[in-house]
Design an enzyme around this catalytic site. Sequence first.
Site, short mmCIF file in Angstrom:
data_model
loop_
_atom_site.label_atom_id
_atom_site.label_comp_id
_atom_site.label_asym_id
_atom_site.label_seq_id
_atom_site.Cartn_x
_atom_site.Cartn_y
_atom_site.Cartn_z
CB SER A 1 -21.37 -46.96 -22.14
OG SER A 1 -21.78 -45.65 -22.43
CE1 TYR B 1 -27.09 -44.56 -25.20
CE2 TYR B 1 -27.76 -42.46 -24.23
CZ TYR B 1 -26.77 -43.37 -24.56
OH TYR B 1 -25.46 -43.09 -24.26
CB VAL C 1 -20.06 -42.64 -17.21
CG1 VAL C 1 -19.28 -42.15 -18.41
CG2 VAL C 1 -21.54 -42.63 -17.46
N1 GLN Z 1 -25.88 -42.75 -20.43
C1 GLN Z 1 -24.56 -42.19 -20.57
C2 GLN Z 1 -24.61 -41.01 -21.50
O1 GLN Z 1 -25.38 -41.01 -22.38
C3 GLN Z 1 -23.63 -43.25 -21.08
C4 GLN Z 1 -22.22 -42.76 -21.25
C5 GLN Z 1 -21.17 -43.76 -20.89
O2 GLN Z 1 -21.35 -44.67 -20.08
N2 GLN Z 1 -20.00 -43.54 -21.42
O3 GLN Z 1 -23.89 -40.05 -21.36
#
Ligand code: GLN
Length: 307
Positions: free
Chosen positions: A63, A191, A261
Site C-alpha cells: 500500500s 493495482y 502489508v
Molecule cells: N495489495 C494489498 C491489498 O490489496 C494492499 C493492502 C495493504 O498494503 N494494506 O490487499
Amino acid sequence: MNYQAILDEIYDEVQPELHKGKVADYIPALAEVGKGQFAMTVTLDNGQVFSVGDSGKQFSIQSISKVFTFTLALDVYSRELYKRVGVEPSGNPFNSLVQLEYENGIPRNPFINAGAIAITDALISYYRDEYMTLEVIMNFVREISNNPKLSFDPLVANSEMEHGDRNLALARLMKSFGNFENDVLGTVFTYFKHCSITMNTEELSRAMLFLAFGGTDPVSQKQFITPSQTKRINAVMLTCGHYDASGEFAYHVGLPAKSGVGGGIAAIVPGKMSIAVWSPALNRYGNSHAGTLALEKFTTKTGLSIF
Ligand code: GLN
C-alpha cells in the site's frame, strides 16, 4: 545528531518485538516472508544515508505504492479527483466493503483499497490503457528514487489476483454506483502490480525524499510536484496512512507516513529527511508492529515530529 547511533539503539531495542504479530498470509506469496527481519534507513537532503539491519533486502511495498499513484492522479486531475475519492479518514479496515456501500461507492480516501483502486481506474482513463498506466507509474517511481532498475514482482501480483475476491468486490461495488470507468479485472490487476513493487528500505526512503522537501528532490533538484500538492499528500498520509490506526500512529509517532502489508512504513520529516522501516510481522490493523514501534522510538529519541 548522531543518526547512526540512534538507529543502532533502536535496532537493539526492537529485537524482542520482531516475532510479535503475523505476516500478511491472505496473500500467499507474502505468507512465506520470514518474521524476525528488520531494517531501517534515514535519508537526508544531501543524500546521506544511515541504515541498520537488512536494509539491502527487497520487500513488497504494497500500500505504500498508493502514495505514488495518488501523487500522479492529483497532478493530472487536481480537484476533479475529489469527485471520485475523498480525503477523510475511514476509521475502518483497509479492505472494508461496508462504508463503501452506505457512502454510494465513493471511497473515503486514496489509501484504503477502494480509494487506491479508484485512483488506478482514473489513471487508466487518463493514460488510455493498463499497460501505459503501469509504465507511467513504474517510470515515476524510478524517477523519484533515481533508480531505473526498480520493478514489481509478478509472483506477488499473480498471487494477489488469485486471491483478490475482496478487492474485486470493492471494484464491482464502485462500478454498480457508477464510480468506475474501465475493465474491472484489468484495473484491479494493474493495482496489484503496483502494490507488488519491490524495494529495500534504502530505495524506499530515497523514493519518499521529494515529499519531505516540498515536491522537489533535494539531491537531484528535480521538481516533481508543487509545495501545495505536497502539503495535501502529506496531510492525507498523516490522517489516513495507517487506516483505522491512523490516529494512534499520529499520536505515538507524529509524522506523515504510509504503511503496507508487506511490513514496510515510509515516513517523512518535512524539511529534514525521509525514513523507511521494514519488519514483516503486522499488528491487527495490518501495519508493521516493530516498524511502528521503531518510528515511535525514533521521534521520541530525536525530538523530530511535526508537532
Ligand atoms: N495489495 C494489498 C491489498 O490489496 C494492499 C493492502 C495493504 O498494503 N494494506 O490487499
